[in-house]
Scaffold this motif. Structure first.
Motif, mmCIF file in Angstrom:
data_model
loop_
_atom_site.group_PDB
_atom_site.id
_atom_site.type_symbol
_atom_site.label_atom_id
_atom_site.label_comp_id
_atom_site.label_asym_id
_atom_site.label_seq_id
_atom_site.Cartn_x
_atom_site.Cartn_y
_atom_site.Cartn_z
ATOM 1 N N ARG A 1 0.836 -1.209 0.000
ATOM 2 C CA ARG A 1 0.000 0.000 0.000
ATOM 3 C C ARG A 1 0.870 1.258 0.000
ATOM 4 N NH1 ARG A 1 -5.353 -0.634 0.890
ATOM 5 N NH2 ARG A 1 -5.985 -2.641 1.719
ATOM 6 N N ARG A 2 1.899 1.257 0.837
ATOM 7 C CA ARG A 2 2.795 2.406 0.938
ATOM 8 C C ARG A 2 3.513 2.663 -0.383
ATOM 9 N NH1 ARG A 2 5.826 0.439 4.613
ATOM 10 N NH2 ARG A 2 4.236 0.585 6.194
ATOM 11 N N LYS A 3 4.026 1.606 -1.007
ATOM 12 C CA LYS A 3 4.738 1.762 -2.277
ATOM 13 C C LYS A 3 3.798 2.237 -3.381
ATOM 14 C CE LYS A 3 8.211 -1.755 -1.318
ATOM 15 N NZ LYS A 3 8.666 -3.111 -1.616
ATOM 16 N N LEU A 4 2.601 1.649 -3.425
ATOM 17 C CA LEU A 4 1.637 2.051 -4.447
ATOM 18 C C LEU A 4 1.214 3.503 -4.260
ATOM 19 C CD1 LEU A 4 -0.542 -1.170 -4.636
ATOM 20 C CD2 LEU A 4 0.829 -0.213 -6.494
ATOM 21 N N LYS A 5 1.003 3.919 -3.024
ATOM 22 C CA LYS A 5 0.601 5.293 -2.760
ATOM 23 C C LYS A 5 1.667 6.273 -3.229
ATOM 24 C CE LYS A 5 -1.143 8.340 0.812
ATOM 25 N NZ LYS A 5 -1.494 8.487 2.208
ATOM 26 N N SER A 6 2.929 5.925 -3.028
ATOM 27 C CA SER A 6 4.009 6.817 -3.460
ATOM 28 C C SER A 6 4.086 6.918 -4.979
ATOM 29 C CB SER A 6 5.349 6.342 -2.893
ATOM 30 O OG SER A 6 5.772 5.153 -3.529
ATOM 31 N N GLU A 7 3.534 5.930 -5.695
ATOM 32 C CA GLU A 7 3.540 5.945 -7.158
ATOM 33 C C GLU A 7 2.207 6.392 -7.749
ATOM 34 O OE1 GLU A 7 4.831 2.125 -8.511
ATOM 35 O OE2 GLU A 7 6.610 2.148 -7.244
ATOM 36 N N GLY A 8 1.274 6.824 -6.895
ATOM 37 C CA GLY A 8 0.006 7.349 -7.379
ATOM 38 C C GLY A 8 -1.086 6.318 -7.576
ATOM 39 N N TYR A 9 -0.976 5.178 -6.923
ATOM 40 C CA TYR A 9 -1.980 4.114 -7.025
ATOM 41 C C TYR A 9 -2.643 3.895 -5.671
ATOM 42 C CZ TYR A 9 0.297 2.842 -11.422
ATOM 43 O OH TYR A 9 0.809 2.849 -12.686
ATOM 44 N N ARG A 10 -3.774 3.192 -5.694
ATOM 45 C CA ARG A 10 -4.449 2.763 -4.471
ATOM 46 C C ARG A 10 -4.617 1.252 -4.515
ATOM 47 N NH1 ARG A 10 -9.939 4.695 -4.525
ATOM 48 N NH2 ARG A 10 -9.631 5.005 -6.733
ATOM 49 N N LEU A 11 -4.555 0.634 -3.376
ATOM 50 C CA LEU A 11 -4.803 -0.798 -3.255
ATOM 51 C C LEU A 11 -6.124 -0.981 -2.524
ATOM 52 C CD1 LEU A 11 -3.773 -3.710 -3.637
ATOM 53 C CD2 LEU A 11 -2.732 -3.530 -1.382
#
Length: 97
Positions: free
Chosen positions: A39-49
């Protein structure tokens, strides 16, 4: 004081169940940590899980699943055959690619 065979057998069963429970708890903690990291990595790349809701009709049929959604609200992963069809490993592969 000596134990009977039945008592010894019951003790072994209790010990075995305790070990199995501890392994299951550890696996659940590892999965939660992995999910939080993703979740943290995706958020930093502009995605949501998104995880399948507990009351979703597909949860009984397919189990726990995930969807990756971009900043424009478009599903990038997890909706090929049905909603929330990506596993945590699929999400990890998406993040690492």
């Amino acid at each position: 004081m000596t134990m009977s065979f039945k008592q010894a057998q019951m003790r072994r069963e209790v010990a075995r169940n305790t070990v199995l429970r501890m392994r299951a708890d550890r696996a659940e903690r590892d999965a939660k940590k992995m999910e939080a990291d993703l979740r943290r990595k995706l958020k930093s790349e502009g995605y949501r899980l998104k995880k399948i809701p507990a009351t979703h009709s597909n949860r009984e049929l397919f189990g726990i699943g995930y969807m990756v959604i971009n900043d424009r609200n478009v599903v990038e992963l997890g909706a090929t055959t049905h909603e929330y069809d990506a596993s945590l490993e699929d999400v990890a592969n998406f993040v690492n690619s």
